[in-house]
Design a protein around this motif. Structure first.
Motif, PDB file in Angstrom:
ATOM      1  N   VAL A  48       9.147 -12.317  -1.968  1.00 44.29           N
ATOM      2  CA  VAL A  48       7.619 -11.318  -1.442  1.00 44.29           C
ATOM      3  C   VAL A  48       8.990 -10.118  -0.590  1.00 44.29           C
ATOM      4  O   VAL A  48       7.963 -10.275   0.359  1.00 44.29           O
ATOM      5  CB  VAL A  48       7.329 -12.061  -0.824  1.00 44.29           C
ATOM      6  CG1 VAL A  48       5.358 -10.094  -1.647  1.00 44.29           C
ATOM      7  CG2 VAL A  48       5.918 -13.041  -2.025  1.00 44.29           C
ATOM      8  N   GLY A  73       4.943  -7.967 -11.012  1.00 45.43           N
ATOM      9  CA  GLY A  73       3.709  -7.667 -10.327  1.00 45.43           C
ATOM     10  C   GLY A  73       2.696  -8.222 -10.160  1.00 45.43           C
ATOM     11  O   GLY A  73       2.816  -9.630  -9.308  1.00 45.43           O
ATOM     12  N   ASP A  92       8.404 -10.807  -6.272  1.00 41.50           N
ATOM     13  CA  ASP A  92       7.306 -10.456  -6.249  1.00 41.50           C
ATOM     14  C   ASP A  92       6.816  -9.302  -5.478  1.00 41.50           C
ATOM     15  O   ASP A  92       7.129  -9.257  -4.420  1.00 41.50           O
ATOM     16  CB  ASP A  92       6.045 -11.107  -5.485  1.00 41.50           C
ATOM     17  CG  ASP A  92       4.584 -11.398  -6.130  1.00 41.50           C
ATOM     18  OD1 ASP A  92       4.839  -9.597  -5.439  1.00 41.50           O
ATOM     19  OD2 ASP A  92       4.046 -12.103  -5.712  1.00 41.50           O
ATOM     20  N   THR A  93       6.968  -7.669  -6.317  1.00 39.90           N
ATOM     21  CA  THR A  93       6.434  -6.718  -5.765  1.00 39.90           C
ATOM     22  C   THR A  93       5.329  -6.569  -4.709  1.00 39.90           C
ATOM     23  O   THR A  93       4.910  -5.018  -4.875  1.00 39.90           O
ATOM     24  CB  THR A  93       6.688  -5.607  -6.839  1.00 39.90           C
ATOM     25  OG1 THR A  93       5.611  -5.518  -7.860  1.00 39.90           O
ATOM     26  CG2 THR A  93       8.306  -5.871  -7.193  1.00 39.90           C
ATOM     27  N   GLY A  94       4.335  -7.128  -5.501  1.00 42.38           N
ATOM     28  CA  GLY A  94       3.010  -7.128  -4.554  1.00 42.38           C
ATOM     29  C   GLY A  94       3.329  -6.015  -3.227  1.00 42.38           C
ATOM     30  O   GLY A  94       2.240  -5.696  -2.631  1.00 42.38           O
ATOM     31  N   ALA A  97       4.482  -1.621  -2.301  1.00 43.24           N
ATOM     32  CA  ALA A  97       2.965  -0.821  -2.687  1.00 43.24           C
ATOM     33  C   ALA A  97       2.562   0.488  -1.872  1.00 43.24           C
ATOM     34  O   ALA A  97       2.905   0.986  -0.237  1.00 43.24           O
ATOM     35  CB  ALA A  97       1.573  -1.418  -2.647  1.00 43.24           C
ATOM     36  N   GLY A 114       4.446  -2.038  -6.554  1.00 38.62           N
ATOM     37  CA  GLY A 114       3.547  -2.571  -6.197  1.00 38.62           C
ATOM     38  C   GLY A 114       2.252  -2.146  -6.501  1.00 38.62           C
ATOM     39  O   GLY A 114       1.116  -3.404  -6.395  1.00 38.62           O
ATOM     40  N   THR A 115       2.155  -1.158  -6.531  1.00 37.26           N
ATOM     41  CA  THR A 115       0.660  -0.633  -6.394  1.00 37.26           C
ATOM     42  C   THR A 115      -0.723  -0.938  -7.500  1.00 37.26           C
ATOM     43  O   THR A 115      -0.060  -0.417  -8.631  1.00 37.26           O
ATOM     44  CB  THR A 115       0.208   0.638  -6.022  1.00 37.26           C
ATOM     45  OG1 THR A 115       2.013   0.429  -5.223  1.00 37.26           O
ATOM     46  CG2 THR A 115      -1.078   1.145  -5.044  1.00 37.26           C
ATOM     47  N   THR A 141      -0.002  -3.833 -12.296  1.00 32.54           N
ATOM     48  CA  THR A 141       0.808  -2.521 -11.204  1.00 32.54           C
ATOM     49  C   THR A 141       1.061  -1.334 -12.095  1.00 32.54           C
ATOM     50  O   THR A 141       1.537  -1.803 -13.093  1.00 32.54           O
ATOM     51  CB  THR A 141       1.612  -3.200 -10.230  1.00 32.54           C
ATOM     52  OG1 THR A 141       2.471  -4.308 -11.036  1.00 32.54           O
ATOM     53  CG2 THR A 141       0.669  -4.436  -9.074  1.00 32.54           C
TER      54      THR A 141
END
Length: 527
Positions: A48, A73, A92-94, A97, A114-115, A141
């Motif tokens: 992440v 996402g 993981d693009t969380g 954001a 990730g938004t 996302t």
């Protein structure tokens, strides 16, 4: 990927984990668990990254040891499409954001991949703005929506999410940060988030201008569009990898694929739409934003047959009421009966056997969304109600099913795209192939609907249904794609159907990801 297995055996899995932790931070790198899977394929590690350059380092690490990478996402569509051949690192693009849209009246906003879409809308709403994207997946996302080119009811007026792109920043398979089109922050004279060391370079034309395409822009993924067409003569599909459109006419080779030469730079961005992370890792997208409409009304009418839907949609589009969305819901089981209307009413004159006269239960409903100034919307709703007849109802609230898919986890989910004049033929073909009514819901105004087959159907039965439906659609410039399915069905059937532009997709994959490290096998043709 035998080399990948040998290299990780040689280095040791713990060593890879330590390297990922050094890039992302201790809490943000770990061995994958049972829930970390992509269409049933379990990952080995989860990373992440905290920003674009950390994400680039993850990709460089993967390149150094020949590991595969699949972006994730919120995971709302992680089981859509084909299963990848292998998932080494789930990126993981969380933490990629954020929303950057100053000044307050800016016409664009740069949004981290990730938004969550809900967070984007809540942030923009503070300045009475919105992103006209209403993807049905709860919690999705923006990056996930673009990667699947997932659209909701507002696509009828505003086009697909890809159509609203002004620019993107993405990472290629080698970890180079590429800018295409216009960054929202750069347009306002500010540095783009995470661009501190000036790595915005690479295979794409950094800073190329261009505007998002109109209604026809889209992708080729399970949620994306295809081919040319507008609201009256074809599906609101994309100009990506389908029959026709910008790529359909482009000569082969990297320059055409990447938008150099005669094609605008944003064609690179459109390649990413619907690519399921198979061509690049989206970092941020600059999107058009609009003022929130002051008035919204939903005008609904019960419908009994697909042919009646065909007639009503034509009438709605000819009424000059400028609908924001035209949605159809044909559920199963059949709802309770609606009230009868007199046989002398103009909408059923000379049709004494019409279900509205006899009192037979309605098969579903057609609902039209009108947006704009309150007085204007009210006047248009009155005109539309007169067109739809005595059964029309006006509401300030959307129906419960609005913006939701007709399928549930475990179902075989289909996406049907066809010119709106042939949508009724597609629904009849699906009913004939299955031997009964099938839940159908989606945009009757653009010829794009989803349908649900029971997950209990054996794979060979699903295959025969697809063959029958596609044989009807192919002559009507339509297609039927399997969006999601149980593992046994996914392995046994052709998820995509005919895709004339597959050779160009293969060329794009070879140019952007020659070593097939990004989500290998997720794209059509096993790419």
């Amino acid at each position: 990927m035998a080399d990948a297995a040998r290299s990780t055996d040689r280095l040791g899995a713990l060593d890879i984990t330590r390297k990922l932790a050094a890039i992302c931070g201790e809490p943000f790198a770990r061995f994958a668990g049972p829930a970390d899977e992509v269409a049933g394929r379990t990952a080995r590690w989860v990373a992440v990254p905290g920003g674009p350059h950390a994400a680039a380092e993850v990709l460089r690490l993967a390149a150094a040891y020949d590991l595969t990478v699949v972006p994730r996402g919120a995971g709302t569509k992680i089981d859509w499409g084909a299963a990848p051949a292998q998932v080494d690192i789930m990126l993981d693009t969380g933490r990629l954001a954020g929303v950057w849209h100053e000044p307050r009246d800016a016409a664009v906003a740069e949004i981290g991949a990730g938004t969550p879409l809900r967070a984007v809308q809540a942030t923009l709403a503070r300045t009475n703005r919105r992103l006209p994207v209403d993807a049905p997946s709860p919690g999705a996302t923006l990056g996930g929506v673009l990667a699947a080119d997932e659209s909701g009811p507002l696509r009828h007026r505003h086009g697909s999410p890809c159509a609203q792109l002004v620019g993107v920043r993405y990472l290629d398979a080698d970890g180079e940060l590429v800018s295409v089109g216009e960054s929202g922050t750069e347009a306002l004279g500010r540095a783009a988030p995470g661009s501190g060391d000036g790595q915005a370079s690479g295979r794409g034309p950094a800073g190329d201008g261009g505007s998002a395409a109109g209604r026809g822009a889209g992708g080729f993924g399970p949620g994306g569009g295809f081919g040319p067409g507008g609201p009256t003569d074809g599906p609101a599909g994309g100009v990506g990898w389908g029959a026709g459109g910008a790529f359909g006419d482009a000569p082969g080779g990297g320059d055409a694929i990447l938008g150099r030469g005669d094609l605008p730079g944003l064609d690179v961005a459109r390649l990413l739409c619907g690519s399921q992370g198979g061509l690049g890792v989206l970092v941020s997208a600059t999107m058009r934003v609009h003022a929130i409409p002051a008035g919204r009304l939903w005008v609904s009418r019960p419908v009994w047959t697909p042919l009646e839907v065909h007639d009503l949609v034509r009438a709605v589009l000819a009424a000059g009421v400028d609908p924001a969305a035209v949605e159809l819901d044909l559920p199963v089981p059949v709802p309770l009966p609606r009230r009868r209307i007199p046989p002398t009413h103009p909408s059923v004159i000379n049709r004494p056997d019409h279900p509205a006269v006899t009192g037979r239960p309605a098969a579903g409903s057609l609902v039209v969304l009108l947006e704009g100034g309150p007085a204007d919307v009210t006047e248009r709703a009155e005109r539309l109600s007169a067109v739809l007849g005595a059964e029309a109802m006006v509401s300030h609230h959307a129906p419960e099913w609005w913006g939701r898919y007709p399928f549930a986890p475990g179902d075989t989910a289909l996406r049907i795209e066809v010119p709106i004049g042939d949508l009724h033929a597609a629904v009849y073909a699906l009913r004939d192939a299955t031997g009964g009514p099938v839940p159908v819901r989606g945009s009757a105004g653009s010829g794009t609907v989803h349908a649900a087959l029971s997950g209990a159907l054996p794979p060979e039965r699903v295959a025969s249904i697809l063959t029958a439906v596609r044989s009807v659609l192919i002559a009507r410039r339509g297609r039927c794609v399997v969006v999601a399915a149980p593992a046994a069905v996914r392995r046994a059937v052709d998820l995509w159907g005919e895709l004339p532009a597959l050779p160009r997709l293969r060329s794009a994959k070879a140019h952007l990801d020659p070593h097939h490290r990004l989500a290998p096998g997720r794209l059509p043709g096993g790419l």
